[in-house]
Design an enzyme around this catalytic site. Sequence first.
Site, short mmCIF file in Angstrom:
data_model
loop_
_atom_site.label_atom_id
_atom_site.label_comp_id
_atom_site.label_asym_id
_atom_site.label_seq_id
_atom_site.Cartn_x
_atom_site.Cartn_y
_atom_site.Cartn_z
N TYR A 1 35.53 -38.50 -50.85
CA TYR A 1 36.93 -37.97 -50.89
C TYR A 1 37.17 -36.98 -49.75
O TYR A 1 36.27 -36.33 -49.35
CB TYR A 1 36.65 -37.07 -52.18
CG TYR A 1 36.72 -38.14 -53.26
CD1 TYR A 1 37.99 -39.01 -53.80
CD2 TYR A 1 35.81 -38.44 -54.12
CE1 TYR A 1 38.15 -39.56 -54.77
CE2 TYR A 1 35.81 -39.35 -55.33
CZ TYR A 1 36.98 -39.87 -55.63
OH TYR A 1 37.08 -40.95 -56.54
N ASN B 1 27.30 -45.42 -61.70
CA ASN B 1 28.23 -44.61 -60.81
C ASN B 1 27.94 -43.10 -60.79
O ASN B 1 27.39 -42.52 -61.63
CB ASN B 1 29.86 -44.52 -61.72
CG ASN B 1 30.83 -43.62 -61.00
OD1 ASN B 1 31.19 -44.03 -60.03
ND2 ASN B 1 30.83 -42.49 -61.47
N GLU B 2 28.00 -42.69 -59.58
CA GLU B 2 27.62 -41.33 -59.21
C GLU B 2 26.21 -41.04 -59.85
O GLU B 2 26.44 -39.90 -60.84
CB GLU B 2 28.58 -40.48 -59.17
CG GLU B 2 29.72 -40.70 -58.44
CD GLU B 2 30.95 -39.57 -58.18
OE1 GLU B 2 31.10 -38.73 -59.01
OE2 GLU B 2 31.82 -39.79 -57.30
N GLU C 1 34.97 -45.59 -53.78
CA GLU C 1 35.92 -44.30 -54.23
C GLU C 1 36.39 -43.58 -52.88
O GLU C 1 35.39 -43.16 -52.39
CB GLU C 1 35.40 -43.51 -55.23
CG GLU C 1 35.39 -44.01 -56.59
CD GLU C 1 34.67 -43.02 -57.69
OE1 GLU C 1 35.09 -41.72 -57.66
OE2 GLU C 1 34.27 -43.33 -58.64
N GLN D 1 42.67 -43.05 -57.06
CA GLN D 1 42.74 -44.21 -58.07
C GLN D 1 44.14 -44.90 -57.72
O GLN D 1 44.98 -44.10 -57.56
CB GLN D 1 42.55 -43.75 -59.45
CG GLN D 1 41.03 -43.35 -59.63
CD GLN D 1 40.73 -42.98 -60.98
OE1 GLN D 1 41.31 -43.76 -61.80
NE2 GLN D 1 39.66 -42.31 -60.99
N GLU E 1 40.46 -46.05 -63.99
CA GLU E 1 39.43 -45.45 -64.74
C GLU E 1 40.14 -44.93 -66.09
O GLU E 1 41.28 -44.51 -66.11
CB GLU E 1 38.98 -44.19 -64.19
CG GLU E 1 37.94 -43.54 -65.04
CD GLU E 1 37.09 -42.49 -64.23
OE1 GLU E 1 37.28 -42.24 -63.06
OE2 GLU E 1 35.91 -41.59 -64.79
O1 AHR Z 1 37.99 -40.60 -59.37
C1 AHR Z 1 37.62 -39.56 -60.25
C2 AHR Z 1 36.16 -39.09 -60.17
O2 AHR Z 1 35.80 -38.94 -59.00
C3 AHR Z 1 35.34 -40.33 -60.83
O3 AHR Z 1 35.49 -40.49 -62.20
C4 AHR Z 1 34.05 -39.95 -60.02
O4 AHR Z 1 33.14 -41.15 -60.11
C5 AHR Z 1 34.34 -39.19 -58.94
O5 AHR Z 1 33.63 -38.07 -58.84
#
Ligand code: AHR
Length: 533
Positions: free
Chosen positions: A277, A206-207, A331, A381, A52
């Site tokens: 996450y 995205n999100e 992600e 990432q 990103e």
């Molecule tokens: O990976 C960092 C961020 O985490 C991304 O931009 C977003 O999609 C997520 O909240």
Amino acid sequence: MRRRTFFRTAAGAAAAEWGGLSPALAADAEIEIAPGNPGPVISPNVYGHFIEHLGGVIYDGIWVGPNSKIPNVEGIRRQFVDDMKRIAAPNLRWPGGCFADGYHWRDGIGGSDRRPRTYNYWQRGRPAGTQTPETNQFGIHEFMRLCRLIGAQPYVAANVGSGSPKEFHDWVVYCNAPAGTVSLADERAGNGDNEPFGVRFWGVGNESWGCGGAMRPGEYATQYRKFVTQFPAYAPPFLVATGPRGHSADGDIGWTTGFFEEMRGFMPPDGFSIHFYTDFRRDRVKSGDFGAPEWYEVLLRGARLEKVIQNHWSEMGKFDPAHRTKLVVDEWGVWYPAGSEIAPAYILSQTITLRDALHTAMTFDIFNRHADKIAMANVAQTINCIHSLFLARGDQYARTPVFHVFDMYRAHMGGQFVPIEGRIPEVNISSLAGPARLAALSGSASIRGRRVTVTLTNPSLDTAVSARLRLTGGAGALEARGAVLTHSDMRATNTFANPDEVKPAVLPVRMRGDTIEFAVPKQAIIALELQLS
Ligand code: AHR
């Protein structure tokens, strides 16, 4: 991994020798696999990547520019390309993340000196004095060059939050129409790429529940339909709709229900994303400085992903019993509080230790075990951000312990999943949340041609596990090879000054007929490759 009912505690588990097994010792774990009866194919794309325009990911991490002294291929860091080729990176998701829903693709095409400087969603997250705008030097042509150099499939996240269906469709046409057919294709050819890019994987936002537009699931479903109904299908597309925030306390099932309810009667997406996450941003678990409770906390919280996958899959099945829509975990990673960045402007970069390597291995084993459900997954990432494989700053570069796990697990890509049965002990552990029990080994197996790959993780900080693996159904092994990733220090990491502190070593294995014996050291990941007779 399915377990029978025999359990032993840490106190009862026999300590296995690291360097070799005594044949007289009973094994702590008895494992059976039947390679003749394989399950679904593990999509190579579950070993995918995400990059990103954020901190030092694109600029410096990947794009150093063609005039840089840092070895590069037309502006792209050469070492990064070489390492991504080595792990056969199957796909790359770009340009975000949150950045994607503020990105206008036309800003990133044409001569580099004519590209505008624009606002970057993440610039406000940088410390004062380093809040530079987006230079747009890395656009779709540079991204496609990177994909071609690596041999990875592009996965492009389109702007739903501040873009329009027309902007999206124009981008698709620009990428995929043959030159000489429509003006946008000729424009692409004029910018140096006569051949269509052939982008198949498109993320529609995205999100969208957060930085991608703060929508409710029904509102997003309406947007999704508007964005895809007139999709210019030059290359057969794989369209990914925004899915839940899987690491929410409630797993965010409401998003999945709401989206699919609103999609009733319409063509469902090919993929439905989950972001998961292992999130310690508001916690006291640090990336590089921790003790045993924090070690286990990371592994236990990471393991919740399995339940999240199962829950969303079963919810999706209520609307789509044939499961036409697959999951895309686009992600995932462990996200620690700020404090270990490689430099202030490289926001969200963090120290990666052996603990994160074990988390990676356990995550991959979950993906493998759910190969029927998961079409793709992308680590968040790949470089200089969160759960990275690489850290780079100027001419400094290091492969993190996570890189080595990607390397050790590559043989699973495209293999067929094979269930592991057997008797696996459990260990008592103490995490931040209190006492818990963990399987002394967890893992997955796959077969490709005559080669079987078995990966196992021992999460214990105290006890090695001796194991006996038996091939059932008449299969025998001609050759067995093992690799192990571990370190005497659970906090071990690879730094610019010491980039090879954590790296794989050969794991001694012994073949006895249809059985293979080995010991999995404490705090370790192993990979076995068996060549079948
Ligand atoms: O990976 C960092 C961020 O985490 C991304 O931009 C977003 O999609 C997520 O909240």
